[in-house]
Design an enzyme around this catalytic site. Sequence first.
Site, mmCIF file in Angstrom:
data_model
loop_
_atom_site.group_PDB
_atom_site.id
_atom_site.type_symbol
_atom_site.label_atom_id
_atom_site.label_comp_id
_atom_site.label_asym_id
_atom_site.label_seq_id
_atom_site.Cartn_x
_atom_site.Cartn_y
_atom_site.Cartn_z
ATOM 1 N N TYR A 142 0.835 -6.926 -13.419
ATOM 2 C CA TYR A 142 2.300 -6.960 -13.362
ATOM 3 C C TYR A 142 2.920 -7.368 -14.704
ATOM 4 C CZ TYR A 142 1.879 -6.599 -8.269
ATOM 5 O OH TYR A 142 1.588 -6.180 -6.994
ATOM 6 N N LYS A 192 -12.617 -6.458 -8.279
ATOM 7 C CA LYS A 192 -13.295 -5.164 -8.163
ATOM 8 C C LYS A 192 -14.219 -5.032 -9.368
ATOM 9 C CE LYS A 192 -12.117 -1.764 -5.996
ATOM 10 N NZ LYS A 192 -12.889 -1.030 -4.971
ATOM 11 N N ASP A 225 -11.571 -4.742 -1.793
ATOM 12 C CA ASP A 225 -11.384 -3.796 -0.681
ATOM 13 C C ASP A 225 -12.216 -4.226 0.527
ATOM 14 O OD1 ASP A 225 -13.604 -3.249 -2.248
ATOM 15 O OD2 ASP A 225 -13.500 -1.081 -2.010
ATOM 16 N N ASP A 249 -1.330 -10.122 -4.075
ATOM 17 C CA ASP A 249 -0.071 -9.677 -3.481
ATOM 18 C C ASP A 249 -0.359 -8.994 -2.138
ATOM 19 O OD1 ASP A 249 2.560 -9.076 -3.240
ATOM 20 O OD2 ASP A 249 2.680 -7.707 -4.937
ATOM 21 N N ASP A 253 -0.229 -10.890 1.892
ATOM 22 C CA ASP A 253 0.652 -10.321 2.923
ATOM 23 C C ASP A 253 -0.156 -9.939 4.160
ATOM 24 O OD1 ASP A 253 2.920 -10.557 1.427
ATOM 25 O OD2 ASP A 253 3.538 -8.477 1.656
#
Length: 368
Positions: A142, A192, A225, A249, A253
């Site tokens: 970001y 990852k 993942d 993020d 959530d």
Amino acid sequence: MSNPSLLILAGDGIGPEVMAEVKKIIGWYGDKRALKFDVSEDLVGGCAYDVHGKPLADETMAKAQEVDAVLLGAVGGPQYDNLDFSVKPERGLLRLRKEMDLYANLRPAQCFDALADFSSLKKDVVAGLDIMIVRELTSGVYFGEPRGIFTEGNERVGINTQRYTESEIARVARSAFELARRRGNKVCSMEKANVMESGVLWREVVQKVHDEEYPDVQLSHMYADAGAMQLTRWPKQFDVIVTDNLFGDLLSDLAAMLTGSLGMLPSASLGAPMANGRPKALYEPVHGSAPDIAGQGKANPIACILSFAMALRYSFDQGAEADRLEKAVEKVLADGLRTADLMGPEGGSPVSTSAMGDAVVAALDASL
Ligand code: NAD
């Protein structure tokens, strides 16, 4: 010794409504537990724009840097949607996070037994769930450069850059290990590393911080993942999860919604320790200003109340009092009190924001 200091920025929409209930609880701690705070209040978001022409005045920013903790309600509203990007209400919040350098975002996913039926997952998967996601908040994709939309040949290309330094990874890893020591003593780090070099570095640094400074904490690594899958399959296998800004993020959530309503979710954003040893800290509910229900007494104040419980635990070393407050919330829910957002399809009679706050205060009284 002076009292610990707290800056309240209630903000817009339901922010002031839910914060009013937290103020009752702060008052209760002063009266009944001799735990007094020096509380100051100021403006953030749209209400600050209305007065100052910007969503966070410089004096407010300076105050936030000085206090022991900031407690924020919510910012935003449709009347501010067309403002220039630079003065939008959310910019006030982003400025606080950035200038206080709040690099560790803590999002608990905790399922109160009384609400286990409310989850989209089976009750036995979520009942008693208590995990903490630590998301790196000030770096990663970001913020990385280069970023932008560029033209290459005859087409445009959108670019963002995932970038992490060793020290950025190490400091958020330390936050996670410190937290784990106060909880279940387990950290799972997610990245990852199979496809991203930044993930390889992330894994190496987390392992090194562990081996050198926190060998007593159980550490595992998981691809993000696979982590998402495991969070929905059997979330109770986790205690603390530490991950980068982007994956955090998404995963926070996902984990949060395992437990039900947005009106229940607190958060803390922590930075480096100040001279008094306390971390720079901002506590806020995850939800926004909910303009659709603002001013109607319908908002659930629990997310904001639980954010204050996090402040008691992480800024003020009052873990037992944080437990007391969380148990009071649990009792109120077990007694069947529900704001409108916690009503199932079968309906019922919801209580108001202030009735929910009063009930938590009554449960605190009963805990003495
Ligand atoms: P929102 O979180 O405000 O609301 C989403 C839905 O959840 C709404 O239906 C709302 O009524 C409900 N809800 C949220 N909090 C609740 C609570 N405590 N009790 C009961 N119901 C609750 O998100 P949104 O509608 O996407 O955004 C509204 C405004 O808030 C926008 O201006 C947005 O930019 C801003 N926002 C601010 C923050 C923040 O201050 N941290 C976060 C998200 C959105």
